[in-house]
Design an enzyme around this catalytic site. Structure first.
Site, PDB file in Angstrom:
ATOM      1  N   LEU A  50      42.655  33.768  43.706  1.00 25.29           N
ATOM      2  CA  LEU A  50      41.544  34.691  43.895  1.00 25.29           C
ATOM      3  C   LEU A  50      41.867  35.935  43.089  1.00 25.29           C
ATOM      4  O   LEU A  50      43.025  36.361  43.013  1.00 25.29           O
ATOM      5  CB  LEU A  50      41.382  35.055  45.379  1.00 25.29           C
ATOM      6  CG  LEU A  50      40.849  33.967  46.315  1.00 25.29           C
ATOM      7  CD1 LEU A  50      40.796  34.492  47.749  1.00 25.29           C
ATOM      8  CD2 LEU A  50      39.470  33.490  45.881  1.00 25.29           C
ATOM      9  N   ASP A  51      40.839  36.539  42.506  1.00 29.26           N
ATOM     10  CA  ASP A  51      41.041  37.725  41.684  1.00 29.26           C
ATOM     11  C   ASP A  51      41.588  38.893  42.503  1.00 29.26           C
ATOM     12  O   ASP A  51      41.468  38.922  43.734  1.00 29.26           O
ATOM     13  CB  ASP A  51      39.726  38.158  41.032  1.00 29.26           C
ATOM     14  CG  ASP A  51      39.134  37.066  40.160  1.00 29.26           C
ATOM     15  OD1 ASP A  51      39.904  36.287  39.588  1.00 29.26           O
ATOM     16  OD2 ASP A  51      37.889  37.004  40.070  1.00 29.26           O
ATOM     17  N   TYR A  52      42.131  39.860  41.800  1.00 36.82           N
ATOM     18  CA  TYR A  52      42.691  41.067  42.402  1.00 36.82           C
ATOM     19  C   TYR A  52      41.691  41.745  43.340  1.00 36.82           C
ATOM     20  O   TYR A  52      42.041  42.183  44.436  1.00 36.82           O
ATOM     21  CB  TYR A  52      43.100  42.025  41.274  1.00 36.82           C
ATOM     22  CG  TYR A  52      43.764  43.304  41.721  1.00 36.82           C
ATOM     23  CD1 TYR A  52      45.127  43.336  42.000  1.00 36.82           C
ATOM     24  CD2 TYR A  52      43.041  44.491  41.829  1.00 36.82           C
ATOM     25  CE1 TYR A  52      45.761  44.516  42.380  1.00 36.82           C
ATOM     26  CE2 TYR A  52      43.655  45.666  42.221  1.00 36.82           C
ATOM     27  CZ  TYR A  52      45.013  45.680  42.496  1.00 36.82           C
ATOM     28  OH  TYR A  52      45.622  46.843  42.883  1.00 36.82           O
TER      29      TYR A  52
ATOM     30  N   THR B 178      39.036  40.304  44.733  1.00 37.31           N
ATOM     31  CA  THR B 178      38.348  39.348  45.602  1.00 37.31           C
ATOM     32  C   THR B 178      39.195  39.065  46.832  1.00 37.31           C
ATOM     33  O   THR B 178      40.401  38.877  46.734  1.00 37.31           O
ATOM     34  CB  THR B 178      38.069  38.029  44.853  1.00 37.31           C
ATOM     35  OG1 THR B 178      37.249  38.304  43.715  1.00 37.31           O
ATOM     36  CG2 THR B 178      37.354  37.034  45.752  1.00 37.31           C
TER      37      THR B 178
ATOM     38  N   GLN C  23      36.975  34.031  37.638  1.00 33.00           N
ATOM     39  CA  GLN C  23      35.896  34.969  37.954  1.00 33.00           C
ATOM     40  C   GLN C  23      34.522  34.306  37.867  1.00 33.00           C
ATOM     41  O   GLN C  23      33.532  34.939  37.495  1.00 33.00           O
ATOM     42  CB  GLN C  23      35.962  36.186  37.029  1.00 33.00           C
ATOM     43  CG  GLN C  23      37.226  37.014  37.210  1.00 33.00           C
ATOM     44  CD  GLN C  23      37.164  38.336  36.481  1.00 33.00           C
ATOM     45  OE1 GLN C  23      36.390  38.524  35.537  1.00 33.00           O
ATOM     46  NE2 GLN C  23      37.989  39.261  36.908  1.00 33.00           N
TER      47      GLN C  23
END
Length: 242
Positions: free
Chosen positions: A103-105, A107, A190
């Site tokens: 998961l993104d930073y 998110t 993303q």
């Protein structure tokens, strides 16, 4: 006989994909000889080492984490940023667990961890249809036309996304935003943010609330729990080729 990358994955060293990188970097030896071919066949009695440490098959463990924003999804970070591993107790992360996908930073939400390289491989391969559910707060009032486009698939990064399930959960006219539920079978970098940007509704915040049949129920932000045996069996059972 077994492929070398599968042997490393079963030992909890890394996912199959990560095992390939480790092997190709020259860190793996079979019976004292460096092997750089991931498909190299090894027998049960062969001695396999990584960085000169003998690997053995470990008992598999599985965890579900409710990731906060502000953490990078990696085991180690050269930039010294906070990683998701810092959210685990020492005794649990000593089992050489690693995140399944990422998961993104910015998110938050559901993230799986294991030392079972086979399961991680199946869950992250593009040919397997594993649904992931997100709640996205987007700018603007999401239109029916945008929903129709997202459901059909949109072009991002030179590829067209698979059809998604999309619905508007809540319209906030005061703040000119929409809460959107979106379910995708892919997990590209993303992807949800890029999909919403493409149809003109940038994401303000994003949370993954479901992974296959798993949810965040009972797991507070920043906390985690071990998966139950029947949940692990169901994850394996629910993996179907497209």
């Amino acid at each position: 006989m077994m492929r070398l990358q599968k042997r490393l994955a079963e030992a909890g060293v890394a996912s199959r994909r990560g095992a390939v990188e480790i092997i190709e970097s020259g860190r793996v030896k079979v019976n004292g000889v460096v092997v750089k071919q991931p498909g190299f066949s090894v027998a049960k009695e062969d001695k396999v080492t990584v960085d000169d440490k003998l690997i053995e098959k470990e008992e598999h463990v599985y965890y579900l984490l409710n990731k906060p924003t502000g953490y990078v999804t990696t085991v180690k970070d050269d930039l010294k940023r906070r990683t998701v591993m810092s959210l685990f107790d020492e005794v649990d992360k000593s089992q050489r667990i690693f995140p399944v996908g990422r998961l993104d930073y910015d998110t938050a939400g559901l993230l799986l961890f294991t030392n079972d390289g086979d399961l991680a491989y199946y869950l992250t391969r593009p040919e397997y249809d594993v649904p992931k559910t997100y709640l996205a707060r987007v700018e603007g009032m999401l239109t029916k036309a945008a929903i129709k486009t997202l459901k059909a698939g949109v072009k991002i990064d030179n590829y067209v996304t698979k059809p998604a399930r999309v619905k508007a959960v809540e319209y906030d006219t005061k703040n000119n935003s929409t809460l959107v539920e979106i379910i995708i079978a892919e997990g590209k970098n993303q992807q949800v943010r890029k999909m919403m940007e493409t149809v003109g509704f940038p994401v303000k915040n994003l949370t993954r609330v479901g992974y296959s049949f798993l949810t965040l129920d009972g797991v507070e932000r920043g906390s985690y729990r071990a998966l139950k045996i029947h949940e692990v069996k169901k994850l394996y059972g629910d993996i179907k080729k497209i």
